[in-house]
Structures are given as structure tokens and as C-alpha cells.
Design a protein around this motif. Structure first.
Motif, PDB file in Angstrom:
ATOM      1  N   TRP A   1       0.867  -1.177   0.000  1.00  0.00           N
ATOM      2  CA  TRP A   1       0.000   0.000   0.000  1.00  0.00           C
ATOM      3  C   TRP A   1       0.902   1.225   0.000  1.00  0.00           C
ATOM      4  O   TRP A   1       1.735   1.391   0.903  1.00  0.00           O
ATOM      5  CB  TRP A   1      -0.866   0.014   1.257  1.00  0.00           C
ATOM      6  N   ASN A   2       0.740   2.109  -0.971  1.00  0.00           N
ATOM      7  CA  ASN A   2       1.609   3.267  -1.084  1.00  0.00           C
ATOM      8  C   ASN A   2       0.881   4.516  -0.594  1.00  0.00           C
ATOM      9  O   ASN A   2       0.298   5.268  -1.381  1.00  0.00           O
ATOM     10  CB  ASN A   2       2.084   3.446  -2.532  1.00  0.00           C
TER      11      ASN A   2
ATOM     12  N   PHE B   1       1.297   8.093  -2.302  1.00  0.00           N
ATOM     13  CA  PHE B   1       0.445   8.563  -3.404  1.00  0.00           C
ATOM     14  C   PHE B   1      -0.767   9.284  -2.848  1.00  0.00           C
ATOM     15  O   PHE B   1      -1.107  10.396  -3.278  1.00  0.00           O
ATOM     16  CB  PHE B   1       0.022   7.384  -4.282  1.00  0.00           C
ATOM     17  N   HIS B   2      -1.435   8.655  -1.891  1.00  0.00           N
ATOM     18  CA  HIS B   2      -2.617   9.280  -1.295  1.00  0.00           C
ATOM     19  C   HIS B   2      -2.278  10.635  -0.700  1.00  0.00           C
ATOM     20  O   HIS B   2      -2.985  11.630  -0.928  1.00  0.00           O
ATOM     21  CB  HIS B   2      -3.206   8.381  -0.199  1.00  0.00           C
TER      22      HIS B   2
ATOM     23  N   ILE C   1       6.763   9.719  -7.009  1.00  0.00           N
ATOM     24  CA  ILE C   1       5.990   8.499  -6.742  1.00  0.00           C
ATOM     25  C   ILE C   1       5.669   7.775  -8.055  1.00  0.00           C
ATOM     26  O   ILE C   1       5.831   6.562  -8.169  1.00  0.00           O
ATOM     27  CB  ILE C   1       4.701   8.862  -5.982  1.00  0.00           C
TER      28      ILE C   1
ATOM     29  N   ASN D   1      -1.994   2.060  -5.024  1.00  0.00           N
ATOM     30  CA  ASN D   1      -2.369   3.451  -4.780  1.00  0.00           C
ATOM     31  C   ASN D   1      -3.863   3.591  -4.525  1.00  0.00           C
ATOM     32  O   ASN D   1      -4.659   2.759  -4.986  1.00  0.00           O
ATOM     33  CB  ASN D   1      -2.015   4.321  -5.988  1.00  0.00           C
ATOM     34  N   CYS D   2      -4.229   4.658  -3.840  1.00  0.00           N
ATOM     35  CA  CYS D   2      -5.648   4.958  -3.643  1.00  0.00           C
ATOM     36  C   CYS D   2      -5.822   6.453  -3.420  1.00  0.00           C
ATOM     37  O   CYS D   2      -4.874   7.165  -3.064  1.00  0.00           O
ATOM     38  CB  CYS D   2      -6.215   4.180  -2.459  1.00  0.00           C
TER      39      CYS D   2
ATOM     40  N   LEU E   1      -5.191   7.946 -10.941  1.00  0.00           N
ATOM     41  CA  LEU E   1      -5.153   6.701 -10.172  1.00  0.00           C
ATOM     42  C   LEU E   1      -5.326   5.481 -11.072  1.00  0.00           C
ATOM     43  O   LEU E   1      -4.562   4.510 -10.991  1.00  0.00           O
ATOM     44  CB  LEU E   1      -6.254   6.721  -9.104  1.00  0.00           C
TER      45      LEU E   1
ATOM     46  N   GLN F   1       0.717   1.783 -11.826  1.00  0.00           N
ATOM     47  CA  GLN F   1       0.671   1.235 -10.486  1.00  0.00           C
ATOM     48  C   GLN F   1      -0.739   0.710 -10.197  1.00  0.00           C
ATOM     49  O   GLN F   1      -1.699   1.082 -10.866  1.00  0.00           O
ATOM     50  CB  GLN F   1       1.117   2.304  -9.485  1.00  0.00           C
TER      51      GLN F   1
END
Length: 585
Positions: A315-316, A319-320, A349, A382-383, A415, A420
Motif C-alpha cells: 500500500w503506497n 500517493f494518497h 511516486i 495506490n488509492c 489513479l 501502479q
């Protein structure tokens, strides 16, 4: 005293010791590791306790010919009755009786399902309780499959106290939460997902136990490392082989008996043993058929890129955080690390994975991360929203309550069309503005402690008289968190359906051979990023601001656009919030 180690290893073809209760030929085996107890008894269906046989190294065992459905508890010398720490089902809550259950309580309709390759993953995180339990989630699956989602991820379901919880207070790691339904209903959910071509992931919490209902301290204090604490409770001693075996057995149960396609390991930065994490990954894969697509994902605040040589992805959060600062202007807490240059961080990122790869972050005051540019884009999940980033806010606001819809749409395109791996949070696809609060169902003493804790945590914020924000234990807090479509739900669904379709047709097929060739800011609120994708280049332009941006660009075929994005002979003109995706030779 019997030698347990040889017996336990022999009982499991994968050499992972068994915990709990199971049928073996014509008898039932009950086995527990309780090294602090010399004499342990077992209570069967409420009868008087029967002495268990002590085995070597702190193990205790009882064997009898008992049917599935048998209820049991373990009795400590002082008469305290405790559930099986490896219980597969509870009656009467996490303080009640454990139940002997059959692993064959569901006839699989898709016995030959092998899963989907990781490159195809489009994740959808959801909370089982808010969607109506296992049966309710199963009802949602056709809709999600039609949208183009390829994998759902269940927030933790290990049994917890009460009837509502995020899941991170679980205390019985092997037992599906009784509040959500039966094990057979969970298997039916997974089976139906497979019928629809959906993979199913489970979020597991191996770094701590919840504050109510964990009896390991009474009989296995050695399970915990003296003097070690996590933010959520006592630190676990992963140096002990029995502890490692407990978690290996738990992980394999979910993937083997329940046929989950992958696991997301919560907060592995709170597991102070990289050796255990690497060993766990190897043991899981060794215990399952090679032809199955089993995907293992970590959440790791430390951005330890070394783990991603073994695990499929991380989980990155970077990015969020970068996108959130761009869209909302928020700069408190961990957003402070991204506030000075969110666009520069976002470009890094997209180009190489993590925003911080060894630099000191302002919010932590110490170095964070390791170099990640050598990793494939698909190693990062990413989210724009997830349970943490919404629910850990005082009011549980979703992104559309904080940012302009036109800019959120640009973020959604970025996104879903960058290489990714993308993840949506339940309700995001239909423009939900419903808050997602933090909620619990604790006993009153613990509930009051949680209320007081939130008051301290958010003392700097004006709660505006919102009673739900400060009372996670209220039933209304849970009910108010059920996702409801926004008034513009049709537009959001159409956008997500189109973006997912473009991704699946034009990006996914070549994702295994994808590599970044650079990303850069364009002015104050726009950027450009390029990847080599098979025989083509994927070029993305995103403008989050109101001002027009013009950038050089080689010729290419537009595959998606938002707002006013004009492709000229040798440049791209982006007016206001806008987005353009190109494929070029």
C-alpha cells in the motif's frame, strides 16, 4: 511427558504445527500452547473439566471421539474458562465457547479457480459489516464485477468483541466474525466472487491483539515480548517459533480452507522482525499449490523496499498523501511532509514508487524509506481514499466533502490510468459523501476510554456539536457510516466504468513489462509522466489547478481525456482541471 514437536510436525503435511481443534481419522484433537500453565483442563459442552495431557515445550492436548458442533473451553487451574486462541467459531462472543467446525461445510462451485495474475488487479476495499455481513457482500458482487473491479479486499474479519468494529480489534485470528455470518456464508461469498471472475483478498492483523478478549496473557505470556509495545497494545515476540507457527497456520487457513486469493498484512512496520516476514512469505507459498495466483501485500509505514523482493506489493500511502495535499491544501499531521512540494513528491511516486527513499520527513523527524526505483510499477498499490485516511479523521469525511469534484475526477483518472495498482474504497465509485467514522462496540469501561482518547487526540479541532465524531461506540455512528450514493452517482459510475475499461484494454496487457521513463511537474499544479508499455509509451498529463498549462508532447493517440485537454501538433494544452492520456510509438 510426550514430545510434541515431532507429533505436531507429523500432523501437518506442510510442517506447520496445527493449533486449535480438528477431526483426525476417528477422533477429535484439541491442542493449545500454554507454556505458563502446568495443568490445563478442557470443558466439553458445559460438562465438568477433563484434564489435558501435557506435552513438551508448553503444549497441551486432549483427544476424544466428538462430533462437529461440539462446544468447548479451556479451564485454567483457578477455574477461569477461556476460549481457544485458535477457535474457528464462537458462541456467546469472544468470551464464550469455542465450537468444533468442519472445514468441509461448503461444496465449492468453482473448485478449479486459480485466481488472476497480479497485473489485472483493480482492488475494491470494503467493510463487511456495513454492507450487511457476508451475505450482503455477496449481493454486491455482480454490480462490482460489471463495473470492472477484479478483486475485492475485506477489512479484517477475525472475531472481535461486540457486533460492530473496524476489525483491527480482533482477538481470535482464526475465526470469522460471528457478527458477519457463518464460515459457510463466507465461503459462499468467495465462491460467488470466483464465479464472477473476482479475486478476494483479506486484511489480516498480525501485529497486535485487540484490548478486550485476548486471553493469551493468562496462559501464554511468552507470546508477547517483555517491554515491547505497539501503538495498539503489547508487542508480540516473533522470535519464538510457536508464535511464528501460529501466524503461519492462520495465514494458510484463510488461503487454503477459505480459498482467499491474497492477504493484506496490516502495519508490518509494527512487526520488528524482517526475518519473520520473509519466512512467512516463503512458508505460505510453499504450503499452497504453485498454480494458484496467491498475492501477498503489505502496509508498511517504513517504506522498506527490501520486502518487495518477496511480497507482491505495498500500500503506497505516499500517493494518497501527495494527491490529498494537492486537492485539499491540508498540511497537518503526516501531510506536513508533503506540504512544501506535493507535485514534486507525486512526480517521484509515479516515476519510482516512494516519495521518501531515505530522506528525513518533517512529520517524523527521521529518515524514511529505501530506494525503490528498481521496482516495477505494479509493486505499489495506490488509492485516493481508504478506511484509514477517511476514518481516522474526526468527522470521517470522504474526499468529495473536502475537494472540488472536477479535481477529484482528474485524480481518479491518474489513479486508474497510471501503471501502479489502483484501489477504490467502497462508495467511491458512486460519488458517496457519506462519512466513514471510526466505530466500535466495546464494554462501557473501554468505550469511555476510547471516547476520552478521541477527545485528547482531536483537542485541536472543533467537533461542532457532532456527537458521532466523539462517540465511536454509539450504534448511530456505525449506521451513519453506511455508504450512500451521491446525487451525481450516475456520472461517477460512468467515469469509473470508462477509466477501468481503458485500463483493462490498453494498459493491463503489457503491465508486466512496464517501466517508467520519467515524470516531472508542469508549473505549480500539473505534471507529466511517461512509461514504456510494451511497444508503446504511455503518457499522462494531469492539471489539478485552474490555470492553463502548455507542455511539449510528441504525437500520440489520445485514449482518455477530461476537461479541456487539447493535443496539438507538438504540444498539449490543459485548461483548468483536466487530464489527458496518450499512447505513442
Amino acid at each position: 511427558m510426550l514430545d510434541a514437536s515431532r507429533d505436531i510436525a507429523a500432523a501437518s503435511p506442510s510442517a506447520i504445527p496445527r493449533f486449535g481443534a480438528w477431526r483426525e481419522k476417528n477422533e477429535t484433537v484439541f491442542r493449545i500452547w500454554a507454556p505458563a500453565i502446568a495443568k490445563l483442563s478442557i470443558e466439553i459442552d458445559g460438562s465438568a473439566g477433563v484434564a489435558m495431557a501435557p506435552l513438551a515445550n508448553g503444549w497441551h492436548e486432549y483427544r476424544a471421539d466428538l462430533p462437529f458442533g461440539t462446544r468447548y473451553r479451556y479451564l485454567l487451574p483457578d477455574g477461569t474458562a477461556i476460549p481457544d486462541p485458535a477457535s474457528r467459531r464462537q458462541e456467546g462472543g469472544v468470551h464464550g465457547e469455542s465450537v468444533l467446525v468442519s472445514p468441509d461445510d461448503h461444496v465449492w462451485r468453482c473448485p478449479d479457480w486459480r485466481g488472476r495474475p497480479w497485473r489485472e488487479t483493480i482492488l475494491y476495499e470494503l467493510h463487511v459489516g456495513l454492507l450487511g455481513g457476508f451475505v450482503g457482500v455477496e449481493r454486491e458482487l455482480p454490480r462490482l464485477a460489471e463495473l470492472g473491479i477484479t478483486a475485492i479486499e475485506l477489512m479484517p474479519i477475525a472475531d472481535f468483541p461486540g457486533s460492530r468494529n473496524w476489525g483491527y480489534d480482533g482477538v481470535l485470528q482464526f475465526a470469522p466474525a460471528a457478527a458477519y455470518g457463518s464460515a459457510a456464508e463466507l465461503k459462499s461469498l468467495i465462491d460467488r466472487a470466483h464465479e464472477l471472475g473476482l479475486s478476494v483478498f483479506l486484511d489480516v492483523v498480525f501485529n497486535h491483539f485487540g484490548p478486550d478478549g485476548c486471553y493469551l496473557h493468562t496462559h501464554s505470556p511468552e507470546f508477547f515480548k517483555a517491554g515491547s509495545q505497539t501503538p495498539w497494545g503489547a508487542g508480540i515476540d516473533f522470535d519464538r517459533p510457536e508464535v511464528r507457527a501460529f501466524y503461519r497456520a492462520c495465514a494458510v487457513q484463510w488461503l487454503d480452507e477459505f480459498r482467499f486469493d491474497g492477504l493484506r498484512f496490516d502495519a508490518v512496520h509494527a512487526i520488528p522482525s524482517a526475518e519473520f516476514l520473509l519466512e512467512l512469505e516463503q512458508d505460505i507459498r510453499a504450503a499452497l499449490p504453485r498454480e494458484r495466483h496467491i498475492h501477498l501485500v503489505v502496509e508498511n509505514e517504513d517504506n522498506d523496499a527490501d520486502l518487495l523482493g518477496a511480497y507482491d506489493a505495498q500500500w503506497n500511502d505516499d500517493f494518497h498523501h501527495a494527491v490529498h495535499v494537492l486537492l485539499t491544501g491540508e498540511t497537518r499531521t503526516y501531510y506536513a511532509s508533503f506540504a512544501p512540494a506535493p507535485l514534486r513528491h507525486l512526480a517521484r511516486i509515479l516515476e519510482s514508487g516512494f516519495a521518501f527513499q531515505g530522506e528525513v520527513t518533517p512529520s517524523r523527524g527521521r529518515p524514511r524509506g529505501k530506494p525503490s526505483g528498481h521496482l516495477a510499477p505494479s509493486r505499489f498499490v495506490n488509492c485516493l481514499q481508504n478506511h484509514d485516511q477517511i476514518g481516522n479523521r474526526l468527522f470521517g469525511e470522504r474526499l468529495l466533502a473536502l475537494a472540488e469534484p472536477a479535481k477529484v475526477k482528474v485524480a481518479a483518472a491518474l489513479l486508474l490510468l497510471n501503471p501502479q495498482i489502483p484501489m477504490l474504497f467502497m462508495g467511491e465509485e458512486h460519488g458517496s459523501r457519506t462519512p466513514f467514522y471510526y466505530f466500535t462496540d466495546h464494554n462501557e469501561e473501554l468505550a469511555q476510554a476510547v471516547r476520552e482518547g478521541r477527545k485528547r487526540e482531536f483537542a485541536h479541532e472543533d467537533h461542532g456539536g457532532d456527537p458521532l465524531a466523539l462517540d465511536p461506540n454509539a450504534a448511530d455512528t456505525f449506521e451513519a457510516s453506511r455508504p450512500q450514493p451521491g446525487d451525481d452517482a450516475y456520472d461517477w459510475l460512468a467515469l469509473y466504468r470508462e477509466l477501468i475499461g481503458v485500463r483493462r484494454r490498453l494498459i493491463v496487457p503489457d503491465l508486466d513489462n512496464c517501466r517508467s521513463t520519467g515524470a516531472e511537474p508542469l508549473g505549480a499544479q500539473a505534471l507529466k509522466a511517461i512509461w514504456r508499455l510494451g511497444r508503446c509509451s504511455l503518457v499522462l498529463f494531469a492539471n489539478f489547478g485552474e490555470e492553463a498549462v502548455k507542455a511539449p508532447s510528441s504525437a500520440g493517440r489520445a485514449i482518455f481525456s477530461l476537461g479541456t485537454a487539447v493535443l496539438e501538433a507538438d504540444a498539449v494544452q490543459l485548461e483548468g482541471p483536466s487530464f489527458l492520456a496518450l499512447l505513442s510509438d
